[in-house]
Design a protein around this motif. Sequence first.
Motif, PDB file in Angstrom:
ATOM      1  N   UNK A  30      -3.128   9.452  -4.502  1.00 23.12           N
ATOM      2  CA  UNK A  30      -3.332  10.568  -3.438  1.00 23.12           C
ATOM      3  C   UNK A  30      -4.373  10.016  -2.313  1.00 23.12           C
ATOM      4  N   UNK A  31      -4.080  10.140  -0.966  1.00 25.34           N
ATOM      5  CA  UNK A  31      -4.943   9.409  -0.052  1.00 25.34           C
ATOM      6  C   UNK A  31      -4.866   7.891  -0.005  1.00 25.34           C
ATOM      7  N   UNK A  32      -4.137   7.286  -0.722  1.00 23.52           N
ATOM      8  CA  UNK A  32      -4.205   5.709  -0.818  1.00 23.52           C
ATOM      9  C   UNK A  32      -3.050   5.474   0.240  1.00 23.52           C
ATOM     10  N   UNK A  33      -3.762   4.583   1.046  1.00 23.66           N
ATOM     11  CA  UNK A  33      -2.517   3.575   1.884  1.00 23.66           C
ATOM     12  C   UNK A  33      -1.874   2.821   0.906  1.00 23.66           C
ATOM     13  N   UNK A  34      -0.549   2.719   1.135  1.00 23.29           N
ATOM     14  CA  UNK A  34       0.060   1.771   0.118  1.00 23.29           C
ATOM     15  C   UNK A  34       0.895   0.828   0.985  1.00 23.29           C
ATOM     16  N   UNK A  35       1.034  -0.363   0.402  1.00 27.61           N
ATOM     17  CA  UNK A  35       1.612  -1.541   1.120  1.00 27.61           C
ATOM     18  C   UNK A  35       2.381  -2.429   0.257  1.00 27.61           C
ATOM     19  N   UNK A  36       3.581  -2.954   0.694  1.00 30.08           N
ATOM     20  CA  UNK A  36       4.232  -4.201   0.009  1.00 30.08           C
ATOM     21  C   UNK A  36       4.116  -5.362   1.142  1.00 30.08           C
ATOM     22  N   UNK A  37       3.804  -6.575   0.550  1.00 29.55           N
ATOM     23  CA  UNK A  37       3.484  -7.741   1.118  1.00 29.55           C
ATOM     24  C   UNK A  37       4.327  -8.763   0.574  1.00 29.55           C
ATOM     25  N   UNK A  38       4.755 -10.009   1.285  1.00 32.08           N
ATOM     26  CA  UNK A  38       5.486 -10.939   0.564  1.00 32.08           C
ATOM     27  C   UNK A  38       4.981 -12.272   1.007  1.00 32.08           C
ATOM     28  N   UNK A  39       5.111 -13.249   0.070  1.00 32.27           N
ATOM     29  CA  UNK A  39       4.839 -14.939   0.624  1.00 32.27           C
ATOM     30  C   UNK A  39       5.926 -15.687  -0.257  1.00 32.27           C
ATOM     31  N   UNK A  40       6.366 -16.433   0.869  1.00 35.91           N
ATOM     32  CA  UNK A  40       7.300 -17.354   0.681  1.00 35.91           C
ATOM     33  C   UNK A  40       6.699 -18.665   0.444  1.00 35.91           C
ATOM     34  N   UNK A  47       2.713  -8.692   5.747  1.00 34.44           N
ATOM     35  CA  UNK A  47       2.963  -7.316   5.513  1.00 34.44           C
ATOM     36  C   UNK A  47       4.571  -7.000   5.794  1.00 34.44           C
ATOM     37  N   UNK A  48       5.116  -6.409   4.652  1.00 38.67           N
ATOM     38  CA  UNK A  48       6.639  -6.008   5.062  1.00 38.67           C
ATOM     39  C   UNK A  48       6.792  -4.680   5.183  1.00 38.67           C
ATOM     40  N   UNK A  49       5.954  -3.648   4.551  1.00 39.67           N
ATOM     41  CA  UNK A  49       6.069  -2.260   4.756  1.00 39.67           C
ATOM     42  C   UNK A  49       4.930  -1.815   4.171  1.00 39.67           C
ATOM     43  N   UNK A  50       4.173  -0.763   5.002  1.00 41.95           N
ATOM     44  CA  UNK A  50       3.043   0.068   4.516  1.00 41.95           C
ATOM     45  C   UNK A  50       3.138   1.458   4.893  1.00 41.95           C
ATOM     46  N   UNK A  51       2.641   2.470   4.132  1.00 42.36           N
ATOM     47  CA  UNK A  51       2.684   3.742   4.094  1.00 42.36           C
ATOM     48  C   UNK A  51       1.205   4.551   3.989  1.00 42.36           C
ATOM     49  N   UNK A  55       0.300  11.170   5.377  1.00 40.12           N
ATOM     50  CA  UNK A  55       1.558  11.752   6.056  1.00 40.12           C
ATOM     51  C   UNK A  55       2.528  10.850   5.734  1.00 40.12           C
ATOM     52  N   UNK A  56       3.877  10.925   6.242  1.00 34.79           N
ATOM     53  CA  UNK A  56       4.857  10.124   6.119  1.00 34.79           C
ATOM     54  C   UNK A  56       5.068   8.912   7.110  1.00 34.79           C
ATOM     55  N   UNK A  57       4.139   8.420   7.837  1.00 33.84           N
ATOM     56  CA  UNK A  57       3.962   7.463   8.445  1.00 33.84           C
ATOM     57  C   UNK A  57       4.199   6.192   7.642  1.00 33.84           C
ATOM     58  N   UNK A  58       5.123   5.303   8.132  1.00 34.17           N
ATOM     59  CA  UNK A  58       5.600   4.198   7.556  1.00 34.17           C
ATOM     60  C   UNK A  58       5.633   3.054   8.619  1.00 34.17           C
ATOM     61  N   UNK A  59       5.173   2.050   8.049  1.00 37.58           N
ATOM     62  CA  UNK A  59       5.474   0.616   9.232  1.00 37.58           C
ATOM     63  C   UNK A  59       6.296  -0.381   8.466  1.00 37.58           C
ATOM     64  N   UNK A  65      13.667  -3.801   9.314  1.00 40.41           N
ATOM     65  CA  UNK A  65      13.658  -2.412   9.784  1.00 40.41           C
ATOM     66  C   UNK A  65      15.289  -2.171   9.640  1.00 40.41           C
ATOM     67  N   UNK A  66      15.458  -0.778   9.048  1.00 35.75           N
ATOM     68  CA  UNK A  66      16.802  -0.485   8.767  1.00 35.75           C
ATOM     69  C   UNK A  66      17.543  -1.159   7.379  1.00 35.75           C
ATOM     70  N   UNK A  67      16.587  -1.873   6.656  1.00 41.40           N
ATOM     71  CA  UNK A  67      17.350  -2.460   5.393  1.00 41.40           C
ATOM     72  C   UNK A  67      16.210  -2.074   4.493  1.00 41.40           C
ATOM     73  N   UNK A  68      15.232  -1.958   4.557  1.00 39.99           N
ATOM     74  CA  UNK A  68      14.135  -1.540   3.489  1.00 39.99           C
ATOM     75  C   UNK A  68      13.298  -0.077   3.783  1.00 39.99           C
ATOM     76  N   UNK A  69      13.081   0.303   2.451  1.00 37.33           N
ATOM     77  CA  UNK A  69      12.440   1.613   2.643  1.00 37.33           C
ATOM     78  C   UNK A  69      11.361   1.900   1.784  1.00 37.33           C
ATOM     79  N   UNK A  70      10.186   2.144   2.145  1.00 29.03           N
ATOM     80  CA  UNK A  70       8.951   2.333   1.209  1.00 29.03           C
ATOM     81  C   UNK A  70       9.130   3.577   0.707  1.00 29.03           C
ATOM     82  N   UNK A  71       8.643   4.065  -0.378  1.00 30.82           N
ATOM     83  CA  UNK A  71       8.237   5.486  -0.816  1.00 30.82           C
ATOM     84  C   UNK A  71       7.240   5.558  -1.909  1.00 30.82           C
ATOM     85  N   UNK A  72       6.850   6.629  -2.276  1.00 31.31           N
ATOM     86  CA  UNK A  72       5.904   6.948  -3.171  1.00 31.31           C
ATOM     87  C   UNK A  72       6.107   8.051  -4.020  1.00 31.31           C
TER      88      UNK A  72
END
Length: 134
Positions: A30-40, A47-51, A55-59, A65-72
């Motif tokens: 609850x109330x945590x910002x969450x994110x997925x990051x990657x390193x090649x 930063x790949x996607x963060x939420x 609220x439902x704001x997602x970056x 975009x259009x291929x990945x979906x972040x959720x919690x």
Amino acid sequence: QVQMVESGGGLVQPGGSLRLSCAASGFTLDNYAIGWFRQAPGKEREGVSCMSGSDDFAYYTESVKGRFTISRDNAKSTVYLQMNSLKPEDTAVYYCALDLIVGHAIMKGSIDKAGICTYEYDYWGQGTQVTVSS
């Protein structure tokens, strides 16, 4: 003690899908910002996607975009990244990250949520390898 365990990585052919999971223990999301990051290899971490936590704001970075979906799922303290239409350039080690200060700051409006993936995250998973290759 905070622990974050990632799973779901692997080898997949181009065009395939994977679902990454990150299970957190020791606290609720609850109330945590969450994110997925990657390193090649040879590249900086991105930063790949963060939420946001409030609220439902997602970056999403432009390339996913259009291929990945972040959720919690706060009840399960688990974060997900659904990855579809995978491309060889998606190959990287993927990390999940959580941060309460960032989450609160976004909730209060004291920082720009558009930059959610650029702020410092305190808690990180161990990383899971995703390889997209034929």
